[in-house]
Scaffold this motif. Structure first.
Motif, PDB file in Angstrom:
ATOM      1  N   LEU A 118       0.852  -1.183   0.000  1.00 37.41           N
ATOM      2  CA  LEU A 118       0.000   0.000   0.000  1.00 37.41           C
ATOM      3  C   LEU A 118       0.893   1.240   0.000  1.00 37.41           C
ATOM      4  N   VAL A 119       0.639   2.126  -0.949  1.00 38.02           N
ATOM      5  CA  VAL A 119       1.435   3.335  -1.089  1.00 38.02           C
ATOM      6  C   VAL A 119       0.564   4.543  -0.738  1.00 38.02           C
ATOM      7  N   PRO A 120       0.897   5.312   0.290  1.00 38.24           N
ATOM      8  CA  PRO A 120       0.144   6.539   0.564  1.00 38.24           C
ATOM      9  C   PRO A 120       0.308   7.514  -0.602  1.00 38.24           C
ATOM     10  N   ASN A 121      -0.800   8.078  -1.044  1.00 40.78           N
ATOM     11  CA  ASN A 121      -0.744   9.043  -2.144  1.00 40.78           C
ATOM     12  C   ASN A 121      -0.459  10.428  -1.562  1.00 40.78           C
ATOM     13  N   LEU A 122       0.785  10.838  -1.628  1.00 43.12           N
ATOM     14  CA  LEU A 122       1.211  12.104  -1.040  1.00 43.12           C
ATOM     15  C   LEU A 122       1.178  13.216  -2.077  1.00 43.12           C
ATOM     16  N   LEU A 173      -3.180  10.988  -8.367  1.00 38.46           N
ATOM     17  CA  LEU A 173      -4.381  10.250  -7.962  1.00 38.46           C
ATOM     18  C   LEU A 173      -5.048  10.905  -6.760  1.00 38.46           C
ATOM     19  N   LEU A 174      -4.246  11.430  -5.842  1.00 39.39           N
ATOM     20  CA  LEU A 174      -4.800  12.116  -4.679  1.00 39.39           C
ATOM     21  C   LEU A 174      -5.478  13.413  -5.086  1.00 39.39           C
ATOM     22  N   MET A 175      -4.787  14.225  -5.851  1.00 33.82           N
ATOM     23  CA  MET A 175      -5.274  15.573  -6.149  1.00 33.82           C
ATOM     24  C   MET A 175      -6.409  15.578  -7.162  1.00 33.82           C
ATOM     25  N   HIS A 176      -6.414  14.649  -8.104  1.00 34.57           N
ATOM     26  CA  HIS A 176      -7.397  14.681  -9.188  1.00 34.57           C
ATOM     27  C   HIS A 176      -8.507  13.646  -9.045  1.00 34.57           C
ATOM     28  N   PHE A 177      -8.280  12.590  -8.260  1.00 34.29           N
ATOM     29  CA  PHE A 177      -9.292  11.548  -8.104  1.00 34.29           C
ATOM     30  C   PHE A 177      -9.751  11.390  -6.661  1.00 34.29           C
ATOM     31  N   VAL A 231      -6.752   8.090  -1.778  1.00 33.87           N
ATOM     32  CA  VAL A 231      -5.792   8.357  -0.705  1.00 33.87           C
ATOM     33  C   VAL A 231      -4.615   7.397  -0.682  1.00 33.87           C
ATOM     34  N   ALA A 232      -4.755   6.227  -1.306  1.00 35.94           N
ATOM     35  CA  ALA A 232      -3.657   5.256  -1.299  1.00 35.94           C
ATOM     36  C   ALA A 232      -3.780   4.350  -2.511  1.00 35.94           C
ATOM     37  N   THR A 233      -2.650   3.805  -2.928  1.00 32.37           N
ATOM     38  CA  THR A 233      -2.612   2.946  -4.105  1.00 32.37           C
ATOM     39  C   THR A 233      -2.065   1.576  -3.725  1.00 32.37           C
ATOM     40  N   LEU A 234      -2.698   0.537  -4.237  1.00 34.58           N
ATOM     41  CA  LEU A 234      -2.259  -0.840  -4.031  1.00 34.58           C
ATOM     42  C   LEU A 234      -1.459  -1.279  -5.247  1.00 34.58           C
ATOM     43  N   VAL A 235      -0.224  -1.677  -5.009  1.00 33.73           N
ATOM     44  CA  VAL A 235       0.654  -2.078  -6.111  1.00 33.73           C
ATOM     45  C   VAL A 235       1.159  -3.490  -5.859  1.00 33.73           C
ATOM     46  N   GLU A 236       1.116  -4.310  -6.884  1.00 32.49           N
ATOM     47  CA  GLU A 236       1.661  -5.658  -6.805  1.00 32.49           C
ATOM     48  C   GLU A 236       3.039  -5.682  -7.452  1.00 32.49           C
ATOM     49  N   LYS A 237       3.943  -6.406  -6.832  1.00 33.86           N
ATOM     50  CA  LYS A 237       5.311  -6.459  -7.346  1.00 33.86           C
ATOM     51  C   LYS A 237       5.351  -7.044  -8.748  1.00 33.86           C
ATOM     52  N   ARG A 238       4.467  -7.992  -9.037  1.00 36.57           N
ATOM     53  CA  ARG A 238       4.474  -8.605 -10.367  1.00 36.57           C
ATOM     54  C   ARG A 238       4.025  -7.623 -11.449  1.00 36.57           C
ATOM     55  N   VAL A 239       3.370  -6.525 -11.054  1.00 36.61           N
ATOM     56  CA  VAL A 239       2.926  -5.507 -12.013  1.00 36.61           C
ATOM     57  C   VAL A 239       3.935  -4.378 -12.121  1.00 36.61           C
ATOM     58  N   VAL A 240       4.426  -3.866 -10.969  1.00 34.90           N
ATOM     59  CA  VAL A 240       5.312  -2.695 -10.987  1.00 34.90           C
ATOM     60  C   VAL A 240       6.789  -3.064 -10.865  1.00 34.90           C
ATOM     61  N   ARG A 241       7.064  -4.331 -10.507  1.00 36.12           N
ATOM     62  CA  ARG A 241       8.430  -4.897 -10.389  1.00 36.12           C
ATOM     63  C   ARG A 241       9.165  -4.454  -9.124  1.00 36.12           C
ATOM     64  N   ASP A 242       9.086  -3.188  -8.734  1.00 41.62           N
ATOM     65  CA  ASP A 242       9.783  -2.710  -7.535  1.00 41.62           C
ATOM     66  C   ASP A 242       8.825  -1.901  -6.681  1.00 41.62           C
TER      67      ASP A 242
END
Length: 271
Positions: A121-125, A215-219, A222-233
């Motif tokens: 989980l990545v906080p959208n700062l 994503l925070l400012m326009h949508f 508040v947070a983004t879920l990222v999978e390693k198999r999709v974003v790699r890091d």
């Protein structure tokens, strides 16, 4: 079928949205749209399916995505007939990308494999404007397509009007990265995003923080879920989830890394 799914499975999704999802935007022909359990003139159960053909390592692979499965309580004992009907179709790689808790062991008995869905989980700062790094985010549909080519352009055209898919392009210098995401719910709050596709993982690693801020400012996400198999890091400030949601597939030909989340209910059904 659409009215049944609205009433019995998810009332937040209008019948019109279910009806549109049943015929996905990329599909020209398909063997069916899933299967129904009918008694008299009353629908008792539905297993919605999405079909696609993909080029994997130079070969055409047929996919069947198992989507919404819903059976009336009094007919639950007959629900397995729907699953058997779908899986009896030969020549497909089957994916189940949102199996509920009791479906996971059932799928495992039917030779489905779990994908590695390690998730953070990545906080959208609210990151400052990216003019110093020449980074910007493009969301206008006409502009998005102008930056894409090859496989990413095909993916975008196939999903441009899919109800659950949102599209952005990160521009940094002379590089770009196409990103597809969906809104997601946690604790019944629609305040999260899940990344479904990243066209340029290396640029995303360097410039993803600008997208999170966007994503925070326009949508209002508040947070983004990222999978390693999709974003790699994973980003350094990400929080690893202890129990990520399972995703499964069954194939006699493909490896787990050849399975993605496109052409599926994750792009079509905005639950």
């Amino acid at each position: 079928m659409a009215e049944f799914l609205h009433e019995e499975l998810n009332e937040r999704i209008p019948s019109s949205v279910w009806a549109a999802a049943i015929r996905p935007t990329w599909q020209q022909t398909s063997p069916n749209h899933g299967f129904m359990l009918v008694s008299g003139d009353r629908i008792q159960g539905v297993y919605l399916a999405f079909y696609s053909q993909r080029c994997i390592d130079g070969s055409i692979e047929k996919f069947c995505n198992l989507a919404a499965w819903c059976v009336r309580e009094e007919q639950r004992a007959q629900g397995l007939r729907l699953l058997r009907a779908i899986l009896s179709q030969d020549g497909f790689t089957f994916t189940d990308l949102s199996p509920s808790g009791n479906v996971v062991p059932l799928n495992a008995r039917l030779n489905f494999q779990l994908l590695d869905t390690a998730t953070a989980l990545v906080p959208n700062l609210p990151w400052p404007a990216g003019w110093l790094t020449r980074t910007r985010i493009v969301s206008d549909p006409a502009m998005i397509e102008s930056f894409l080519e090859g496989r990413d352009r095909d993916i975008y055209r196939d999903h441009a009007h899919a109800a659950a898919a949102h599209h952005l392009v990160i521009l940094a210098g002379n590089q770009h990265c196409y990103v597809m995401f969906r809104r997601d719910r946690r604790k019944n709050l629609p305040l999260f995003a899940s990344i479904l596709h990243v066209g340029n993982p290396e640029l995303f690693r360097k410039s993803g923080r600008h997208l999170y801020g966007y994503l925070l400012m326009h949508f209002g996400i508040v947070a983004t879920l990222v999978e390693k198999r999709v974003v790699r890091d994973f980003p350094r400030f990400a929080i690893l989830l202890r129990s990520p949601r399972p995703k499964m597939f069954r194939s006699s030909r493909l490896r787990p890394e050849q399975v993605d989340y496109l052409y599926s209910e994750l792009t079509c059904v905005p639950w």
